[in-house]
Design a protein around this motif. Structure first.
Motif, PDB file in Angstrom:
ATOM      1  N   ALA A   2       3.254  14.006   6.238  1.00  0.00           N
ATOM      2  CA  ALA A   2       4.680  13.758   5.998  1.00  0.00           C
ATOM      3  C   ALA A   2       5.432  13.607   7.307  1.00  0.00           C
ATOM      4  O   ALA A   2       6.272  12.708   7.466  1.00  0.00           O
ATOM      5  N   ASN A   3       5.158  14.472   8.267  1.00  0.00           N
ATOM      6  CA  ASN A   3       5.832  14.391   9.570  1.00  0.00           C
ATOM      7  C   ASN A   3       5.460  13.116  10.317  1.00  0.00           C
ATOM      8  O   ASN A   3       6.305  12.504  10.981  1.00  0.00           O
ATOM      9  N   LEU A   4       4.191  12.707  10.204  1.00  0.00           N
ATOM     10  CA  LEU A   4       3.776  11.446  10.817  1.00  0.00           C
ATOM     11  C   LEU A   4       4.500  10.269  10.170  1.00  0.00           C
ATOM     12  O   LEU A   4       4.919   9.326  10.851  1.00  0.00           O
ATOM     13  N   ALA A   5       4.654  10.332   8.853  1.00  0.00           N
ATOM     14  CA  ALA A   5       5.343   9.261   8.139  1.00  0.00           C
ATOM     15  C   ALA A   5       6.798   9.148   8.597  1.00  0.00           C
ATOM     16  O   ALA A   5       7.312   8.040   8.811  1.00  0.00           O
ATOM     17  N   ILE A  42      -3.713   6.773   7.507  1.00  0.00           N
ATOM     18  CA  ILE A  42      -3.185   6.787   6.142  1.00  0.00           C
ATOM     19  C   ILE A  42      -1.723   6.361   6.155  1.00  0.00           C
ATOM     20  O   ILE A  42      -1.300   5.499   5.379  1.00  0.00           O
ATOM     21  N   VAL A  43      -0.950   6.957   7.060  1.00  0.00           N
ATOM     22  CA  VAL A  43       0.468   6.611   7.183  1.00  0.00           C
ATOM     23  C   VAL A  43       0.632   5.162   7.629  1.00  0.00           C
ATOM     24  O   VAL A  43       1.448   4.405   7.086  1.00  0.00           O
ATOM     25  N   GLY A  44      -0.147   4.762   8.625  1.00  0.00           N
ATOM     26  CA  GLY A  44       0.019   3.437   9.212  1.00  0.00           C
ATOM     27  C   GLY A  44      -0.262   2.296   8.257  1.00  0.00           C
ATOM     28  O   GLY A  44       0.344   1.230   8.365  1.00  0.00           O
ATOM     29  N   LEU A  45      -1.151   2.508   7.309  1.00  0.00           N
ATOM     30  CA  LEU A  45      -1.489   1.451   6.355  1.00  0.00           C
ATOM     31  C   LEU A  45      -0.398   1.212   5.320  1.00  0.00           C
ATOM     32  O   LEU A  45      -0.347   0.149   4.702  1.00  0.00           O
ATOM     33  N   CYS A  46       0.484   2.203   5.138  1.00  0.00           N
ATOM     34  CA  CYS A  46       1.338   2.235   3.951  1.00  0.00           C
ATOM     35  C   CYS A  46       2.827   2.080   4.247  1.00  0.00           C
ATOM     36  O   CYS A  46       3.304   2.425   5.321  1.00  0.00           O
ATOM     37  N   VAL A  76      -3.653   4.677  -1.221  1.00  0.00           N
ATOM     38  CA  VAL A  76      -4.402   5.130  -0.052  1.00  0.00           C
ATOM     39  C   VAL A  76      -4.375   6.660   0.005  1.00  0.00           C
ATOM     40  O   VAL A  76      -3.331   7.275  -0.187  1.00  0.00           O
ATOM     41  N   SER A  77      -5.535   7.255   0.263  1.00  0.00           N
ATOM     42  CA  SER A  77      -5.591   8.705   0.444  1.00  0.00           C
ATOM     43  C   SER A  77      -6.823   9.045   1.270  1.00  0.00           C
ATOM     44  O   SER A  77      -7.526   8.149   1.758  1.00  0.00           O
ATOM     45  N   LYS A  95       0.850  -1.187   0.000  1.00  0.00           N
ATOM     46  CA  LYS A  95       0.000   0.000   0.000  1.00  0.00           C
ATOM     47  C   LYS A  95       0.885   1.236   0.000  1.00  0.00           C
ATOM     48  O   LYS A  95       1.943   1.262   0.634  1.00  0.00           O
ATOM     49  N   PHE A  96       0.410   2.263  -0.688  1.00  0.00           N
ATOM     50  CA  PHE A  96       1.192   3.490  -0.826  1.00  0.00           C
ATOM     51  C   PHE A  96       0.242   4.674  -0.785  1.00  0.00           C
ATOM     52  O   PHE A  96      -0.804   4.664  -1.437  1.00  0.00           O
TER      53      PHE A  96
END
Length: 366
Positions: free
Chosen positions: A238-241, A216-220, A144-145, A112-113
């Motif tokens: 972006a910061n969460l990623a 969103i971040v967690g899935l990818c 994912v979005s 997933k991205f």
């Protein structure tokens, strides 16, 4: 039935649910017994009076039964952290959702991205988001979005053309937001996944959207930021990623555009600059797939002018591509043709989909 009781506890706890819902259920031996204890149950956690009052204000004795009926009628699946189909990567983040409500396909552990960006995107950003999503989805990467206007919406549309997509909502399934994306959400419900941690009747409140970005971040495995202002939800994503050790990719943008300041800043700070979806695809160790895209038209955002143009059309197109939002008068001066000739060429380029005209009689290459 236990999962409906756990979902009820999560609903009452609100944004404290990721940390508190499972603990509360364990304290009473089951979510059902915790629910039956009423408002007083949450006091056993030693939480603030404000959270106790909040829990009590949302508590409804028949909520689990009502929720079960809704889910059965609307084909909604609820999964918890104890279920085998709960996404593995999502389990690893700080504060994974206590429950997930899902319409459409259940999530799997395939690649997933995320593709996210500005709601007020430029034509450049919209084209890029759709293009990247289509190519990556065709390589069996689930895009994912967040389902919002702008970049999110185009990423979902591109993904549907190529393969699969997942929307992470900032509210419940009974009140999809934005309502103007009703048709898009309907297509995704049939072919992809609508996912949220909020009960169906939960309104899409502003405070929920930054909170849902962690999902969103967690899935990818990674995130592409297409366009983002310095202070925006995409920059938060972006910061969460980065905090969750996910790969962050950025599309370079126009230095004069406010929606490129965030992405260009991230590139300066070490985010990976990309201009083709194949660069991202390579990081997933997946072989390229045929996408139905005409060779050369989607290879790079910095590729040569479109095929099939005559010499004068190429000259005008390249001037517009090199200077976004250029006026008719500026094009005439640069290309050295009459205003009548340039006007005709601009019309031809618009009809062929190679440029668009924006406010103020300014032109932009697509």
């Amino acid at each position: 039935m236990e999962k409906y009781y756990l979902a009820a506890l999560a609903h009452y706890l609100g944004m404290a649910a990721p940390q508190k819902a499972a603990t509360l259920a364990a304290l009473f031996g089951s979510a059902q017994r915790a629910h039956q204890a009423g408002k007083g149950a949450v006091r056993r956690l030693g939480v603030s009076n404000a959270l106790v009052d909040y829990y009590g204000s949302r508590y409804q004795e028949n909520f689990p039964e009502t929720l079960q009926a809704y889910c059965q009628d609307h084909k909604v699946n609820i999964i918890t952290r104890n279920d085998a189909c709960y996404p593995f990567l999502l389990q690893q983040i700080y504060g994974p959702p206590a429950v997930l409500y899902i319409q459409g396909k259940l999530p799997d552990n395939g690649p997933k991205f995320a593709i996210v960006g500005s709601r007020k995107a430029t034509a450049y950003g919209l084209k890029a988001a759709k293009s990247f999503a289509r190519v990556l989805a065709a390589a069996d990467i689930n895009i994912v979005s967040g389902g919002a206007y702008g970049i999110d919406g185009e990423a979902h549309r591109g993904a549907l053309e190529g393969g699969n997509t997942t929307v992470v909502l900032g509210g419940g399934l009974a009140e999809l937001y934005p309502p103007q994306h009703k048709k898009l959400f309907g297509e995704i419900r049939e072919r992809g996944t609508l996912l949220t941690e909020y009960a169906p009747w939960e309104a899409p409140l502003a405070k929920y959207f930054p909170f849902r970005n962690r999902i969103i971040v967690g899935l990818c495995q990674g995130v592409l930021i297409v366009e983002a202002a310095q202070k925006s939800g995409a920059m938060l994503t972006a910061n969460l990623a980065l905090a969750e050790n996910r790969d962050v990719y950025c599309l370079p943008g126009n230095i004069f555009s406010p929606t490129s300041q965030g992405t260009n800043g991230l590139i300066k700070e070490g985010a990976r600059l990309v201009d083709t979806p194949e660069e991202i695809q390579a990081d997933f160790s997946l072989p390229p797939k045929k996408t139905g895209v005409v060779k050369g038209r989607e290879k790079s955002l910095f590729s040569s002018e479109p095929a099939g143009l005559n010499a004068q059309q190429k000259a005008v197109y390249n001037i517009i591509r090199s200077q976004e939002y250029i006026t008719l008068e500026e094009i005439v001066i640069k290309v050295g043709l009459t205003i009548q000739s340039v006007s005709g060429i601009l019309l031809e380029l618009q009809l062929s989909g190679n440029i668009i005209q924006e406010k103020g009689n300014r032109f932009l290459a697509t």
